[in-house]
Design a protein around this motif. Sequence first.
Motif, short mmCIF file in Angstrom:
data_model
loop_
_atom_site.label_atom_id
_atom_site.label_comp_id
_atom_site.label_asym_id
_atom_site.label_seq_id
_atom_site.Cartn_x
_atom_site.Cartn_y
_atom_site.Cartn_z
N PHE A 170 0.74 -1.27 -0.05
CA PHE A 170 -0.05 -0.02 0.08
C PHE A 170 0.80 1.17 -0.06
O PHE A 170 0.36 2.48 0.25
N LYS B 299 2.86 4.52 -1.01
CA LYS B 299 2.14 5.53 -1.93
C LYS B 299 3.54 6.34 -2.56
O LYS B 299 4.60 6.47 -1.72
N ASP C 263 2.77 6.93 6.59
CA ASP C 263 1.49 6.79 5.95
C ASP C 263 0.85 5.62 6.88
O ASP C 263 1.03 4.60 6.61
N GLU D 123 -1.90 4.10 5.88
CA GLU D 123 -2.13 3.10 4.99
C GLU D 123 -1.11 2.05 4.48
O GLU D 123 -1.40 1.08 3.89
N ASN D 124 -0.03 2.61 4.87
CA ASN D 124 1.33 1.86 4.44
C ASN D 124 1.74 0.75 5.41
O ASN D 124 2.54 0.51 5.85
N LYS D 125 0.54 -0.35 5.37
CA LYS D 125 0.61 -1.58 6.30
C LYS D 125 1.30 -2.67 5.57
O LYS D 125 1.32 -2.63 4.65
N SER E 187 -8.28 -6.55 3.09
CA SER E 187 -7.90 -5.13 2.05
C SER E 187 -7.48 -5.20 1.08
O SER E 187 -7.12 -4.21 0.23
#
Length: 257
Positions: A136, A138, A242, A244-246, A256
Motif C-alpha cells: 500500500f 504511495k 502513512d 495506510e502503508n501497512k 484489504s
Amino acid sequence: MTETTKTNNLALVLVAAGVSSRIGFDKTGTKIKKEYLPMKDGTVLSTAAKAFLSTLNFSTVVVTFPANDDLALEQKKAEDALFADSFVKTLSSKVDFIFIPGGTTRQESVHDALEAISEKNPDCELVFIHDGARPFIKSETISLSYRAALEFGAAVPGLQPTETQKKIDENGFITKHLVRSSLTAVQTPQVFQFEPILEAHRKACETSKVFTDDTEIWDEFAAKHKNERGESLSRVKVVMGDPENKKITYPEDIKSL
C-alpha cells in the motif's frame, strides 16, 4: 508519474523471503505466501514494486525469495509474482531484476541482496529496502524518503504512536513512562547511501547480535563512524509515514487486498 531524479543509479530491495507463518493456509491446505497473493492487476509483490518503479528511475531491483530445497521452483514463483503486473514486466529490458534466495533472517537476506547489488551495480548511490508484503506504499512516501536520503544519507517513514507508550519489565510491570511525541513507529522503505549501508551490514555480520532492522544497523556501524573521507554520517532522518502503508501480517489483513 516518475519523479525527475538527481541520480540515475538507484537500487530497490524487495524482501520476500519469509514463510508467512501467521497468514495460514488456503482452502486446499496449501501454505499461503502473502507476497504472491492476487492484488489489483497483479500480486502483492508486483503492486509494491510498481509503486517504486512508477515513481523513480531504478537501475537494479533485487527480490529475495524463500531458500527451500527447490530453489529453481522458488525463483520461478517469485518471478511470476513480480512480473504478474504488465507494467513491471515491460521494464525487464531497462532494469536489472535479480532474484536471490533469502537467508535465515531478514538481516541475512538484506545483506545478501546488498552484496548482489554491489556485484551487479557497484556504482549504486542509494538503495531502498522495502517489505515485499507492504503493497500500500504511495508515491508521496517514496518521494519523501528519497529526498531526505539525498540530503541526510539515510531516511525512513515513521508514524507517531496513537496510544500512550510504556516500558515494562520481564514480569509485565511498568518501569518507565515514555513520551509519545518523541517516539515513532518506522515503516519501509528504509533508504540509505549504498556504500555505507553495505559496509555497515558487513560489520554487523561479524557480530553475534541480531538487528531488528536496517536503521539500527546504520546507527550502529555507519552513523557512529566517519567515512573514508573523514566525514561523519548523519543519523536516520524520519519523514512522515502513512497509516495506510501497512504490512500484510495476519489473515484479516488479506481482506484489504
